[in-house]
Design a protein around this motif. Structure first.
Motif, PDB file in Angstrom:
ATOM      1  N   VAL A  35       1.054  -1.227  -0.018  1.00  0.00           N
ATOM      2  CA  VAL A  35      -0.027   0.144  -0.439  1.00  0.00           C
ATOM      3  C   VAL A  35       1.200   1.421   0.101  1.00  0.00           C
ATOM      4  CG1 VAL A  35      -1.504   1.081   1.383  1.00  0.00           C
ATOM      5  CG2 VAL A  35      -2.008  -0.707   1.402  1.00  0.00           C
ATOM      6  N   GLU A  39      -6.859  -0.979   1.638  1.00  0.00           N
ATOM      7  CA  GLU A  39      -6.752   0.346   1.004  1.00  0.00           C
ATOM      8  C   GLU A  39      -7.858   0.040   0.461  1.00  0.00           C
ATOM      9  OE1 GLU A  39      -4.225   1.071  -2.025  1.00  0.00           O
ATOM     10  OE2 GLU A  39      -4.629   3.040  -2.245  1.00  0.00           O
ATOM     11  N   TYR A  69       3.904  -5.719  -7.222  1.00  0.00           N
ATOM     12  CA  TYR A  69       4.677  -6.690  -6.450  1.00  0.00           C
ATOM     13  C   TYR A  69       5.263  -7.836  -6.566  1.00  0.00           C
ATOM     14  CZ  TYR A  69       2.499  -7.025  -1.781  1.00  0.00           C
ATOM     15  OH  TYR A  69       2.737  -6.582   0.206  1.00  0.00           O
ATOM     16  N   THR A  70       5.121  -7.737  -8.118  1.00  0.00           N
ATOM     17  CA  THR A  70       6.065  -8.562  -8.940  1.00  0.00           C
ATOM     18  C   THR A  70       7.195  -7.942  -9.630  1.00  0.00           C
ATOM     19  OG1 THR A  70       4.968  -8.050 -10.890  1.00  0.00           O
ATOM     20  CG2 THR A  70       3.881 -10.201 -10.078  1.00  0.00           C
ATOM     21  N   ARG A  82     -11.027  -2.724 -10.636  1.00  0.00           N
ATOM     22  CA  ARG A  82     -10.050  -2.770 -11.413  1.00  0.00           C
ATOM     23  C   ARG A  82      -8.453  -2.556 -11.090  1.00  0.00           C
ATOM     24  NH1 ARG A  82     -11.217   2.640 -11.977  1.00  0.00           N
ATOM     25  NH2 ARG A  82      -9.137   2.962 -10.655  1.00  0.00           N
ATOM     26  N   GLN A  83      -8.142  -2.466  -9.715  1.00  0.00           N
ATOM     27  CA  GLN A  83      -6.521  -3.573  -9.434  1.00  0.00           C
ATOM     28  C   GLN A  83      -7.156  -4.891 -10.040  1.00  0.00           C
ATOM     29  OE1 GLN A  83      -3.894  -2.216  -7.671  1.00  0.00           O
ATOM     30  NE2 GLN A  83      -4.644  -0.269  -8.512  1.00  0.00           N
ATOM     31  N   ASP A  94      -2.998  -5.538   0.921  1.00  0.00           N
ATOM     32  CA  ASP A  94      -3.014  -4.618   0.714  1.00  0.00           C
ATOM     33  C   ASP A  94      -3.801  -4.243  -0.321  1.00  0.00           C
ATOM     34  OD1 ASP A  94      -0.627  -4.570   1.382  1.00  0.00           O
ATOM     35  OD2 ASP A  94       0.487  -4.587  -0.202  1.00  0.00           O
ATOM     36  N   LEU A  95      -4.864  -4.757  -1.114  1.00  0.00           N
ATOM     37  CA  LEU A  95      -5.835  -4.777  -1.493  1.00  0.00           C
ATOM     38  C   LEU A  95      -6.663  -4.146   0.201  1.00  0.00           C
ATOM     39  CD1 LEU A  95      -5.857  -6.756  -4.589  1.00  0.00           C
ATOM     40  CD2 LEU A  95      -5.747  -4.537  -4.324  1.00  0.00           C
ATOM     41  N   HIS A  96      -7.065  -4.935   0.536  1.00  0.00           N
ATOM     42  CA  HIS A  96      -8.578  -5.401   1.667  1.00  0.00           C
ATOM     43  C   HIS A  96      -8.395  -4.179   1.868  1.00  0.00           C
ATOM     44  CE1 HIS A  96     -10.515  -6.022   5.267  1.00  0.00           C
ATOM     45  NE2 HIS A  96     -11.022  -7.193   3.592  1.00  0.00           N
ATOM     46  N   ARG A 145      -4.544 -10.639   7.502  1.00  0.00           N
ATOM     47  CA  ARG A 145      -3.199 -11.117   6.433  1.00  0.00           C
ATOM     48  C   ARG A 145      -1.897 -10.329   6.621  1.00  0.00           C
ATOM     49  NH1 ARG A 145      -7.539 -10.920   3.019  1.00  0.00           N
ATOM     50  NH2 ARG A 145      -8.201 -12.606   2.535  1.00  0.00           N
ATOM     51  N   ARG A 205       0.976   3.822  -2.964  1.00  0.00           N
ATOM     52  CA  ARG A 205       0.791   5.428  -2.885  1.00  0.00           C
ATOM     53  C   ARG A 205       1.461   6.489  -2.731  1.00  0.00           C
ATOM     54  NH1 ARG A 205      -3.741   5.267   2.027  1.00  0.00           N
ATOM     55  NH2 ARG A 205      -5.558   4.475   0.527  1.00  0.00           N
ATOM     56  N   ARG A 250      -6.814  -5.532   7.216  1.00  0.00           N
ATOM     57  CA  ARG A 250      -6.450  -6.302   6.155  1.00  0.00           C
ATOM     58  C   ARG A 250      -6.610  -7.664   6.012  1.00  0.00           C
ATOM     59  NH1 ARG A 250      -1.351  -4.851   4.053  1.00  0.00           N
ATOM     60  NH2 ARG A 250      -1.018  -6.883   4.091  1.00  0.00           N
ATOM     61  N   GLN A 264      -0.506  -9.630  -1.557  1.00  0.00           N
ATOM     62  CA  GLN A 264      -1.334  -8.841  -2.329  1.00  0.00           C
ATOM     63  C   GLN A 264      -2.930  -8.103  -1.792  1.00  0.00           C
ATOM     64  OE1 GLN A 264      -1.044  -8.827  -6.307  1.00  0.00           O
ATOM     65  NE2 GLN A 264       1.020 -10.117  -6.317  1.00  0.00           N
ATOM     66  N   LEU A 265      -3.028  -9.505  -1.467  1.00  0.00           N
ATOM     67  CA  LEU A 265      -4.656  -9.610  -0.548  1.00  0.00           C
ATOM     68  C   LEU A 265      -5.094  -8.820   0.500  1.00  0.00           C
ATOM     69  CD1 LEU A 265      -5.889 -13.030  -1.575  1.00  0.00           C
ATOM     70  CD2 LEU A 265      -6.761 -11.578  -2.001  1.00  0.00           C
ATOM     71  N   ARG A 288     -11.375 -10.957  -5.613  1.00  0.00           N
ATOM     72  CA  ARG A 288     -10.697 -11.295  -4.681  1.00  0.00           C
ATOM     73  C   ARG A 288     -10.125 -12.696  -5.546  1.00  0.00           C
ATOM     74  NH1 ARG A 288     -13.516 -11.220   0.744  1.00  0.00           N
ATOM     75  NH2 ARG A 288     -14.257 -12.322  -0.292  1.00  0.00           N
ATOM     76  N   TRP A 345     -12.803   0.206  -7.612  1.00  0.00           N
ATOM     77  CA  TRP A 345     -11.115   0.277  -7.392  1.00  0.00           C
ATOM     78  C   TRP A 345     -10.408  -0.938  -7.560  1.00  0.00           C
ATOM     79  CZ3 TRP A 345      -8.310  -0.897  -3.431  1.00  0.00           C
ATOM     80  CH2 TRP A 345      -6.797  -0.858  -3.873  1.00  0.00           C
ATOM     81  N   ALA A 364      -1.200  -1.309 -10.244  1.00  0.00           N
ATOM     82  CA  ALA A 364      -1.595  -2.042  -9.629  1.00  0.00           C
ATOM     83  C   ALA A 364      -0.484  -2.656  -8.534  1.00  0.00           C
ATOM     84  CB  ALA A 364      -1.629  -3.057 -11.104  1.00  0.00           C
ATOM     85  N   VAL A 365      -1.579  -3.069  -7.635  1.00  0.00           N
ATOM     86  CA  VAL A 365      -0.169  -3.836  -6.585  1.00  0.00           C
ATOM     87  C   VAL A 365       0.606  -4.771  -7.092  1.00  0.00           C
ATOM     88  CG1 VAL A 365      -1.099  -5.186  -4.571  1.00  0.00           C
ATOM     89  CG2 VAL A 365      -2.294  -2.572  -4.963  1.00  0.00           C
ATOM     90  N   GLY A 366      -0.839  -5.744  -8.432  1.00  0.00           N
ATOM     91  CA  GLY A 366       0.515  -6.778  -8.842  1.00  0.00           C
ATOM     92  C   GLY A 366       1.435  -6.568  -9.188  1.00  0.00           C
ATOM     93  N   ARG A 372      -5.826  -5.574 -13.821  1.00  0.00           N
ATOM     94  CA  ARG A 372      -4.526  -4.637 -13.875  1.00  0.00           C
ATOM     95  C   ARG A 372      -3.595  -5.396 -12.985  1.00  0.00           C
ATOM     96  NH1 ARG A 372      -4.046   0.773 -12.875  1.00  0.00           N
ATOM     97  NH2 ARG A 372      -2.419   1.261 -13.511  1.00  0.00           N
ATOM     98  N   SER A 373      -3.850  -6.024 -11.941  1.00  0.00           N
ATOM     99  CA  SER A 373      -2.740  -6.999 -11.878  1.00  0.00           C
ATOM    100  C   SER A 373      -2.636  -8.750 -12.484  1.00  0.00           C
ATOM    101  CB  SER A 373      -2.834  -7.087  -9.877  1.00  0.00           C
ATOM    102  OG  SER A 373      -2.943  -6.081  -9.079  1.00  0.00           O
ATOM    103  N   PRO A 407       0.951  -8.235 -14.870  1.00  0.00           N
ATOM    104  CA  PRO A 407       2.376  -8.761 -14.143  1.00  0.00           C
ATOM    105  C   PRO A 407       2.058  -9.604 -13.149  1.00  0.00           C
ATOM    106  CG  PRO A 407       0.957  -6.869 -13.548  1.00  0.00           C
ATOM    107  CD  PRO A 407       0.122  -7.446 -15.151  1.00  0.00           C
TER     108      PRO A 407
END
Lengths: 111, 890
Positions: free
Chosen positions: A28, B36, A48-49, B54-55, B32-34, A74, A32, A71, B29-30, B14, B51, A43-45, B58-59, B62
């Motif tokens: 996050v 935000e 991370y990659t 879309r995240q 972080d998404l959670h 997690r 940000r 979270r 990742q899960l 998810r 959001w 994208a978060v993905g 888009r993930s 990658p």
């Protein structure tokens, strides 16, 4: 410098974000930081990659952080920059500076 | 989409992240998404969900790229070795791009096939397989009954009496949480005018039966049920739409027909049993009803570890014990049975068969698309045999070639699946619109969700393997030498490929035959159905319901209200006449047993039974039902004069086969019932009172003025001079002048009532027809493609023949006849398949046999004709081959 230490643009951005955040870099905060400074929604993905790649190259190290209900229970994965990463950033910057030196674009001279 | 789930990020998105994310960082990742998402959701929940989606999307790339790189041993730098899989994938996408036209054609037909399958499956899944959000749907059952002595089939609605409910509840070893309910209409107050809602009156807490908890508040307690407390539960949709999802309402008073009830809870979203939006407790005790007052339904839960068979054995025992105890008094118990059926099946009973027929048909369409695609791939293989030979010569093994070709097929199927899902979004939206216009009491929703997408993925992968295997093996079989030789020489190459292509064409024709035959039978049935005479003038007739609350209207006030209202409505400009009745064709449902003065008129095995309809004067005139003998109700009949009845022609023929019905007397109920005798004063024409598909049933009409008090829920029937809906404002104000608190509802024209009574049939017919036409086109394309390629490969041979003086006409005939051989074989196989499948359709056919020779013959003629036309074009081209050109190309 071998090919393996070459940094792509996005890798530099992510690595710089980790460096700026000290020890508090995780998905996050990195996302940000990039969003705030570059106005790019990433994208978060992708973050991370890229971080995984940087870790494989030995530029960053990670450790498990705390989990919270916020979270979904997690754990965080916290990243910090390693000396090799700092050197790679410096050399990337130096390379760019040398490339820019004396370049004229549309009449503006870059120092 | 998934409005059912409350808190938490969007489920599908998810799931997507969970699926694609690199395992090393999946949790992070899960999380972080959670984190935000939760922050954003505080400001705007919908924007946060957007959001997140879309995240997630888009993930995907990658993550997949990263994992593929790792999996294939590809280093983090983009160099190193590429795995076979990745290489095949790249070759496949490159090949797809290079043959853009071919790719568009194949992907387009696949997308249509997969999209149609996805759409139909989403409807079958949402409406039939899983219409309710019950946690253990297989344990929830409804109880149906059948009374052979009443000539009845298994019925699940208004089929059990309170005494029978107690028989089951107190004796069952296999069921638990057995509850019963009655249904009716009630008015609820709130903002705006009062609203009529379909209401269930319960003995017991059905939420416990369903294994669910209220969305808010709670269900009924045992004490409340025992005391018959004035408490209520509202459906989620009514709470949301009428009360703005105001959670402070729970625990407060809700006015039902003007009486305060405590709203103890809100039902879970999606729990709307048979359209009931309000649940209350029935204050009358089950043992206060006569044993044969059958207007209740039973819902129960199968005990843990018990099977449905054990339940039915148990119920059979209960039925037999009741028969022994009561058959002397109630003859209908002779041979009666109780059967449990899963509630999902009870709720979808009327359209289940149609749904599965459509699903079966659409899977045939996909098989046809696969055959067609395999055919196109084989045809294309001809152009690629050099490529294959060169690859083989360079050392590619047979398995490598097969793997590469299969990967190509799977890429095509994947593209087809992706586009197909897009089409299915349109398709399901269209279906939802269609469902909304029909306003059927159907639970569930048509949406593209996880299970539907899983189905689509499986279908696409299966299709890719199916149509890819044949060409792959075929192509890998041709040896290097054979191909390279054949390339140079003028021999007819690929004889085995042509054989496979012919088999595929035969298969396509057989599948198309089955689809067209099914469509033909249903179209035929539908045409016959539309020709059925409803028995009255059903045009420009508007129907609507009005329920007078018994708290305010009792005794004579009820018929007086309807008498005056129909008179006022009759005087509205544009209204020809108006009447009211407890039911009207085609939706008549209230039945009663009856008895005749002087004993039963015939020695039927079944007890006499008829539809019993209470009407106002002018009912027959307004509907246009002809009077065949005697008279209808007139001013001399009323409160205090002897009870009179009018019967329909079907009843007169059955009960008084020798004529002379007028003046005879009959009564409702069993021979020794206390009901009064009715004198028959008239016989009217029969209408299609149970819908177009069933024969007219005996019907007895009574006069509201004589029977009124309890009949407070009537349909108003208004015959208009022109378009009937334009009269609604005038009708509403006429009602309001008499009582502004009484809403009219269930408004539809009688034509619409007929249309919705055949809605499932119409949909099934439409779908099968569209599939049939699509199948016909695909089969024609298949024939055309095969003949074209065959002719193309034989150009030199044909040129030789022409050079040697062959007649062009004979040549054409030869090509066409050769092309028709697989078509005829396919048609024969299709007939062999269509006959048993047609027999399976019999239950939804109308006045036509599943083996109707005319339909099957027409389909065969149509297919062979279209195939002949499709093969004539290439045949004609063949006959125009310039021999010099053809031979020079050697």
């Amino acid at each position: 410098m071998g090919k393996g230490e070459f940094l792509g643009e996005f890798e530099q951005v992510v690595l710089l974000a980790v460096a700026r955040l000290g020890g508090d870099g995780y998905g996050v905060s990195v996302r940000r930081e990039i969003e705030r400074r570059t106005r790019r929604d990433v994208a978060v993905g992708a973050v991370y990659t890229t971080l995984a790649r940087l870790e494989e190259k030995g530029f960053v190290a990670s450790q498990e952080g705390e989990a919270s209900p916020r979270r979904g229970g997690r754990a965080k994965k916290l990243f910090r920059i390693l000396p090799a990463g700092e050197r790679a950033l410096e050399s990337a910057r130096g390379m760019l500076d040398r490339m820019w030196d004396g370049v004229v674009l549309g009449g503006t001279r870059h120092a | 989409m998934s409005t059912r789930r409350g808190g938490g990020p969007p489920g599908l998105a998810r799931l997507l992240v969970r699926l694609v994310a690199d395992p090393e960082s999946r949790q992070a990742q899960l999380g972080d998404l959670h984190e935000e998402w939760a922050e954003r959701a505080e400001a705007d929940a919908r924007a946060a969900a957007r959001w997140y989606r879309r995240q997630a999307l888009r993930s995907v790339l990658p993550n997949l790229r990263h994992r593929a790189g790792r999996w294939t041993g590809r280093g983090p730098h983009g160099d190193g070795t590429m795995s076979t899989l990745v290489r095949n994938f790249r070759l496949a996408t490159r090949s797809a791009r290079r043959n853009a036209g071919f790719t568009v054609l194949v992907v387009g037909t696949l997308a249509l096939g997969i999209g149609a399958n996805t759409t139909v499956f989403s409807a079958v899944y949402g409406l039939i397989l899983n219409p309710f959000p019950f946690p253990e749907p297989d344990r929830i059952v409804g109880l149906g009954t059948a009374y052979p002595r009443l000539g009845g089939e298994l019925s699940f609605w208004e089929n059990l009496s309170p005494a029978e409910y107690l028989d089951v509840r107190d004796a069952t070893r296999t069921l638990e949480e057995v509850v019963a309910w009655d249904m009716g209409n009630r008015q609820i107050a709130g903002e705006g005018p009062p609203q009529n809602v379909f209401t269930g009156f319960w003995w017991g807490d059905a939420l416990r039966t369903l294994g669910m908890r209220a969305h808010l508040g709670r269900g009924f307690t045992d004490d409340e049920v025992a005391r018959g407390d004035p408490v209520a539960l509202l459906s989620y949709r009514t709470w949301r739409d009428r009360f703005g999802a105001d959670s402070t309402l729970v625990g407060k008073a809700l006015l039902i027909n003007g009486n305060p009830h405590t709203l103890v809870g809100i039902l879970p979203d999606g729990v709307v049993l048979h359209g009931m939006d309000l649940w209350t407790i029935l204050p009358v005790k089950p043992d206060e009803y006569p044993r044969n007052r059958r207007q209740f339904q039973i819902l129960a839960r199968i005990r843990d570890g018990m099977t449905l068979e054990e339940v039915n054995t148990d119920l059979e025992g209960i039925a037999r014990r009741t028969e022994q105890a009561y058959a002397a008094e109630f003859e209908e118990y002779e041979g009666w049975s109780i059967r449990a059926l899963r509630w999902n099946e009870v709720a979808s009973r009327t359209f289940r068969v149609g749904g599965f027929v459509i699903l079966g048909a659409v899977s045939f369409v996909l098989l046809l698309v696969c055959a067609n695609t395999a055919n196109l791939l084989l045809a294309r293989a001809r152009r690629r045999r050099r490529e294959m030979a060169v690859r083989t010569a360079l050392g590619a093994g047979r398995h490598a070639l097969i793997a590469q070709l299969l990967t190509e097929s799977l890429v095509l199927a994947g593209l087809g699946g992706a586009v197909g899902v897009g089409l299915a979004f349109l398709g399901t939206a269209g279906l939802r619109g269609l469902m909304a216009t029909l306003a059927l009491p159907i639970a569930g929703a048509i949406e593209i969700n996880g299970p539907v997408l899983a189905f689509t993925a499986a279908v696409a992968a299966g299709a890719g393997l199916l149509f890819g295997l044949v060409p792959a093996f075929q192509a890998s079989r041709a040896g290097v030498a054979g191909v390279l030789q054949a390339e140079g020489k003028g021999v007819t190459p690929g004889a085995s490929r042509q054989r496979i292509q012919r088999v595929l064409v035969g298969l396509e024709v057989a599948l198309a035959f089955v689809l067209l035959a099914g469509g033909g039978l249903l179209v035929n049935s539908f045409l016959r159905l539309t020709r059925v005479d409803p028995g009255f003038a059903h045009e420009r007739l508007l129907s609507m319901r009005l329920t007078l609350p018994w708290e305010e209207y009792q005794g004579d006030a009820v018929p007086a209200f309807f008498r005056e209202l129909t008179e006022r409505l009759g005087a509205v400009p544009g209204v020809r006449s108006a009447a009211a009745g407890t039911q009207f064709p085609p939706i008549s449902f209230q039945q009663s047993q009856l008895w005749f003065e002087g004993g039963a008129p015939s020695e039927d095995a079944t007890l006499p039974r008829a539809l019993t309809t209470v009407v106002t004067r002018g009912y027959f005139e307004t509907l246009g039902i002809p009077v065949l003998a005697g008279r209808t109700f007139d001013a001399t009949d009323g409160d205090g004069t002897p009870f009179v009845a009018v019967i329909n022609e079907t009843a007169a023929r059955r009960w008084y086969p020798d004529g002379g019905a007028i003046g005879r007397r009959l009564k409702l109920g069993a021979p020794d019932s206390e009901e009064p005798w009715f004198e028959i004063v008239g016989v009217v024409g029969s209408t299609q009172n149970r819908g177009l598909e069933r024969a007219a049933e005996p019907e007895i009409f009574g006069l509201h003025d004589q029977l009124g008090g309890g009949q407070n829920q009537l349909f108003l029937l208004v015959r208009a001079e022109a378009e009937p809906r334009s009269l609604l404002p005038a009708i509403r104000s006429a009602v309001a002048e008499m009582d502004p608190d009484q809403p009219i509802y269930a408004i539809q024209t009688v034509e619409e009532a007929f249309a919705s009574s055949v809605a499932t049939r119409r949909a099934t017919t439409l779908f099968l027809t569209v599939f049939g036409v699509f199948a016909l086109i695909l089969a024609a394309v298949g024939v055309y493609a095969v003949v074209s390629y065959t002719v193309g490969e034989r150009t030199q041979e044909i040129g030789l023949r022409v050079a040697l003086g062959a007649d062009a006409g004979r040549l054409r005939r030869l090509v066409v006849v050769q092309a028709l051989v697989p078509v005829l074989v396919g048609a024969a196989v299709g007939t062999a398949l269509a006959v048993p499948l047609g027999a399976g359709l019999q239950s939804i056919l109308f006045q036509i046999s599943g083996r109707d020779p005319l339909t099957l013959g027409s389909v065969a003629a149509l297919l062979v004709g279209v195939a002949a036309v499709a093969s004539f074009v290439p045949a004609w081209r063949a006959s125009r081959v310039d021999p010099v050109e053809a031979l020079r190309s050697e």
